[in-house]
Design a protein around this motif. Sequence first.
Motif, PDB file in Angstrom:
ATOM      1  N   ILE A  15     -13.111  -1.081  -6.385  1.00  0.00           N
ATOM      2  CA  ILE A  15     -12.816  -1.057  -4.954  1.00  0.00           C
ATOM      3  C   ILE A  15     -13.405  -2.284  -4.262  1.00  0.00           C
ATOM      4  O   ILE A  15     -12.758  -2.907  -3.401  1.00  0.00           O
ATOM      5  CB  ILE A  15     -13.385   0.228  -4.313  1.00  0.00           C
ATOM      6  N   VAL A  16     -14.636  -2.650  -4.630  1.00  0.00           N
ATOM      7  CA  VAL A  16     -15.286  -3.816  -4.028  1.00  0.00           C
ATOM      8  C   VAL A  16     -14.500  -5.088  -4.344  1.00  0.00           C
ATOM      9  O   VAL A  16     -14.259  -5.930  -3.460  1.00  0.00           O
ATOM     10  CB  VAL A  16     -16.746  -3.943  -4.526  1.00  0.00           C
ATOM     11  N   ILE A  17     -14.086  -5.243  -5.613  1.00  0.00           N
ATOM     12  CA  ILE A  17     -13.299  -6.421  -5.999  1.00  0.00           C
ATOM     13  C   ILE A  17     -11.971  -6.455  -5.251  1.00  0.00           C
ATOM     14  O   ILE A  17     -11.502  -7.521  -4.824  1.00  0.00           O
ATOM     15  CB  ILE A  17     -13.050  -6.423  -7.527  1.00  0.00           C
ATOM     16  N   TYR A  18     -11.365  -5.282  -5.063  1.00  0.00           N
ATOM     17  CA  TYR A  18     -10.096  -5.221  -4.330  1.00  0.00           C
ATOM     18  C   TYR A  18     -10.292  -5.687  -2.888  1.00  0.00           C
ATOM     19  O   TYR A  18      -9.491  -6.477  -2.367  1.00  0.00           O
ATOM     20  CB  TYR A  18      -9.550  -3.796  -4.348  1.00  0.00           C
ATOM     21  N   ALA A  19     -11.370  -5.218  -2.260  1.00  0.00           N
ATOM     22  CA  ALA A  19     -11.667  -5.636  -0.883  1.00  0.00           C
ATOM     23  C   ALA A  19     -11.911  -7.141  -0.813  1.00  0.00           C
ATOM     24  O   ALA A  19     -11.432  -7.822   0.110  1.00  0.00           O
ATOM     25  CB  ALA A  19     -12.884  -4.870  -0.362  1.00  0.00           C
TER      26      ALA A  19
ATOM     27  N   THR B  67       0.824  -1.212   0.000  1.00  0.00           N
ATOM     28  CA  THR B  67       0.000   0.000   0.000  1.00  0.00           C
ATOM     29  C   THR B  67       0.855   1.258   0.000  1.00  0.00           C
ATOM     30  O   THR B  67       0.660   2.162  -0.818  1.00  0.00           O
ATOM     31  CB  THR B  67      -0.930   0.010   1.233  1.00  0.00           C
ATOM     32  N   PHE B  68       1.816   1.326   0.915  1.00  0.00           N
ATOM     33  CA  PHE B  68       2.670   2.513   0.972  1.00  0.00           C
ATOM     34  C   PHE B  68       3.670   2.545  -0.172  1.00  0.00           C
ATOM     35  O   PHE B  68       4.217   3.603  -0.493  1.00  0.00           O
ATOM     36  CB  PHE B  68       3.382   2.596   2.331  1.00  0.00           C
TER      37      PHE B  68
ATOM     38  N   GLU C  65       3.065   7.424  -5.651  1.00  0.00           N
ATOM     39  CA  GLU C  65       2.399   7.735  -6.915  1.00  0.00           C
ATOM     40  C   GLU C  65       1.006   8.316  -6.683  1.00  0.00           C
ATOM     41  O   GLU C  65       0.555   9.191  -7.430  1.00  0.00           O
ATOM     42  CB  GLU C  65       2.305   6.486  -7.775  1.00  0.00           C
ATOM     43  N   LEU C  66       0.330   7.842  -5.646  1.00  0.00           N
ATOM     44  CA  LEU C  66      -0.986   8.384  -5.310  1.00  0.00           C
ATOM     45  C   LEU C  66      -0.880   9.859  -4.938  1.00  0.00           C
ATOM     46  O   LEU C  66      -1.705  10.686  -5.356  1.00  0.00           O
ATOM     47  CB  LEU C  66      -1.596   7.584  -4.154  1.00  0.00           C
ATOM     48  N   ILE C  67       0.144  10.203  -4.184  1.00  0.00           N
ATOM     49  CA  ILE C  67       0.346  11.601  -3.774  1.00  0.00           C
ATOM     50  C   ILE C  67       0.676  12.468  -4.992  1.00  0.00           C
ATOM     51  O   ILE C  67       0.123  13.563  -5.167  1.00  0.00           O
ATOM     52  CB  ILE C  67       1.462  11.694  -2.717  1.00  0.00           C
ATOM     53  N   ILE C  68       1.599  11.987  -5.845  1.00  0.00           N
ATOM     54  CA  ILE C  68       1.945  12.736  -7.054  1.00  0.00           C
ATOM     55  C   ILE C  68       0.708  12.947  -7.920  1.00  0.00           C
ATOM     56  O   ILE C  68       0.449  14.048  -8.425  1.00  0.00           O
ATOM     57  CB  ILE C  68       3.049  11.999  -7.851  1.00  0.00           C
ATOM     58  N   SER C  69      -0.075  11.887  -8.097  1.00  0.00           N
ATOM     59  CA  SER C  69      -1.277  11.970  -8.930  1.00  0.00           C
ATOM     60  C   SER C  69      -2.316  12.914  -8.331  1.00  0.00           C
ATOM     61  O   SER C  69      -3.048  13.589  -9.063  1.00  0.00           O
ATOM     62  CB  SER C  69      -1.890  10.576  -9.114  1.00  0.00           C
TER      63      SER C  69
ATOM     64  N   GLN D  30      -2.947  -3.505  -7.317  1.00  0.00           N
ATOM     65  CA  GLN D  30      -3.363  -2.465  -6.386  1.00  0.00           C
ATOM     66  C   GLN D  30      -3.517  -1.110  -7.084  1.00  0.00           C
ATOM     67  O   GLN D  30      -4.401  -0.323  -6.744  1.00  0.00           O
ATOM     68  CB  GLN D  30      -2.366  -2.349  -5.230  1.00  0.00           C
ATOM     69  N   ILE D  31      -2.675  -0.858  -8.087  1.00  0.00           N
ATOM     70  CA  ILE D  31      -2.781   0.390  -8.844  1.00  0.00           C
ATOM     71  C   ILE D  31      -4.139   0.469  -9.542  1.00  0.00           C
ATOM     72  O   ILE D  31      -4.838   1.495  -9.488  1.00  0.00           O
ATOM     73  CB  ILE D  31      -1.647   0.497  -9.888  1.00  0.00           C
ATOM     74  N   ILE D  32      -4.548  -0.625 -10.211  1.00  0.00           N
ATOM     75  CA  ILE D  32      -5.805  -0.612 -10.968  1.00  0.00           C
ATOM     76  C   ILE D  32      -7.015  -0.677 -10.051  1.00  0.00           C
ATOM     77  O   ILE D  32      -7.989   0.063 -10.230  1.00  0.00           O
ATOM     78  CB  ILE D  32      -5.851  -1.786 -11.966  1.00  0.00           C
ATOM     79  N   LEU D  33      -6.971  -1.571  -9.062  1.00  0.00           N
ATOM     80  CA  LEU D  33      -8.156  -1.843  -8.247  1.00  0.00           C
ATOM     81  C   LEU D  33      -8.325  -0.907  -7.052  1.00  0.00           C
ATOM     82  O   LEU D  33      -9.418  -0.818  -6.493  1.00  0.00           O
ATOM     83  CB  LEU D  33      -8.128  -3.292  -7.742  1.00  0.00           C
ATOM     84  N   PHE D  34      -7.252  -0.222  -6.658  1.00  0.00           N
ATOM     85  CA  PHE D  34      -7.362   0.666  -5.502  1.00  0.00           C
ATOM     86  C   PHE D  34      -6.970   2.115  -5.823  1.00  0.00           C
ATOM     87  O   PHE D  34      -7.754   3.041  -5.608  1.00  0.00           O
ATOM     88  CB  PHE D  34      -6.501   0.141  -4.350  1.00  0.00           C
ATOM     89  N   VAL D  35      -5.753   2.311  -6.350  1.00  0.00           N
ATOM     90  CA  VAL D  35      -5.267   3.669  -6.597  1.00  0.00           C
ATOM     91  C   VAL D  35      -6.118   4.392  -7.642  1.00  0.00           C
ATOM     92  O   VAL D  35      -6.531   5.539  -7.427  1.00  0.00           O
ATOM     93  CB  VAL D  35      -3.789   3.652  -7.029  1.00  0.00           C
TER      94      VAL D  35
END
Length: 348
Positions: free
Chosen positions: A169-173, A65-66, A71-75, A279-284
């Motif tokens: 998000i649901v699929i990621y969970a 996650t971290f 990349e999440l912060i930059i985006s 994680q990039i596709i399903l969460f970020v």
Amino acid sequence: MKYLKILLIFVPISIICKFIHLNQPTVMFLLSALAIIPLAGLMGEATEEISFYSGSKIGGFLNATFGNATELIISFFALKEGLFDVVKASIAGSVIGNILLVLGASMFFGGIKHKNQKFNRKVVEVSSSMLIFAVIGLSIPAIFTHTVKSELLNTKYEFLSVGVAIVMIVIYALSLFFSFHTHKDIYSSEPEEHGEPNWSLKKAIIVLVLATLAIAAESEILVESVEPMTHALGLSEFFVGIILIPIIGNAAEHSTAVLMAMKNKMDVAIEIAIGSSLQIILFVAPVLIFLSLIFKPMSIIFNEFELIAMIASVFIANRVASDGESNWLEGIQLLAVYLIIGMSFLIL
């Protein structure tokens, strides 16, 4: 990691240049990029130390996650500036880079040292299926735009983007529930020596928080210099998003995957490469869609070449990893595809 820490000198340098209003966007982009790389490494080191106290499974989840937090912060700052093409290109670039560059380099350097390397085939099959689903989820909205009248896109497409993000998000969970609970036996591996933590839990948390705040500051500097830098050097925003930002944000994580492969720990290397892509596709990506609602809604439409590049990456990775073994030639094949895609985006 100790060599990356030398680059921390660029953190104060970039901030000083920001305060004196240095009007050199290319220099500012380079300084902030060199500052983010060791900060991302510190963030990864802190989460690794926390894993000694939280357990390996939770620690691995925090590390993944971290690992994508940079990349999440930059985006996020790119969203704030309205650079939607850069944001979507960085999403596609992270997926392509993790699957082709990171996995390819891991297989190549690991294969040179160990000839043939084995890994958990069942885990790869599950991850590959999830990758295929994720890419299909990203492709449907783009196909949708070619089948609906253009005057309806503004009213209906925003709903579709948010809807797709919710499903992701649901699929990621559910995938976390699958790997942590119902099918955790698939992900079990032989016990390893974990050693002792080098930091206290308090120190690890403080370093993690400070590194995150510093990355946020450096990301703002980086994003502010993207447009003038691309104009000055004649680069496209697609190239910056597809190639440069993912490499900057994930440099420490990439080096870890290669080192694990050289230690003959291909399961770890593959988890870093494929797990991070998922994680990039399903969460970020969904989180960025939700965050964009604060500023200006961002569609989840990717251009044709981004989609083709992601689909090709997933396809070749599936073929290469399907037998549960890897060697240096397969690594070269992945790296070659990444090089071709990178050159294509450079002239796009």
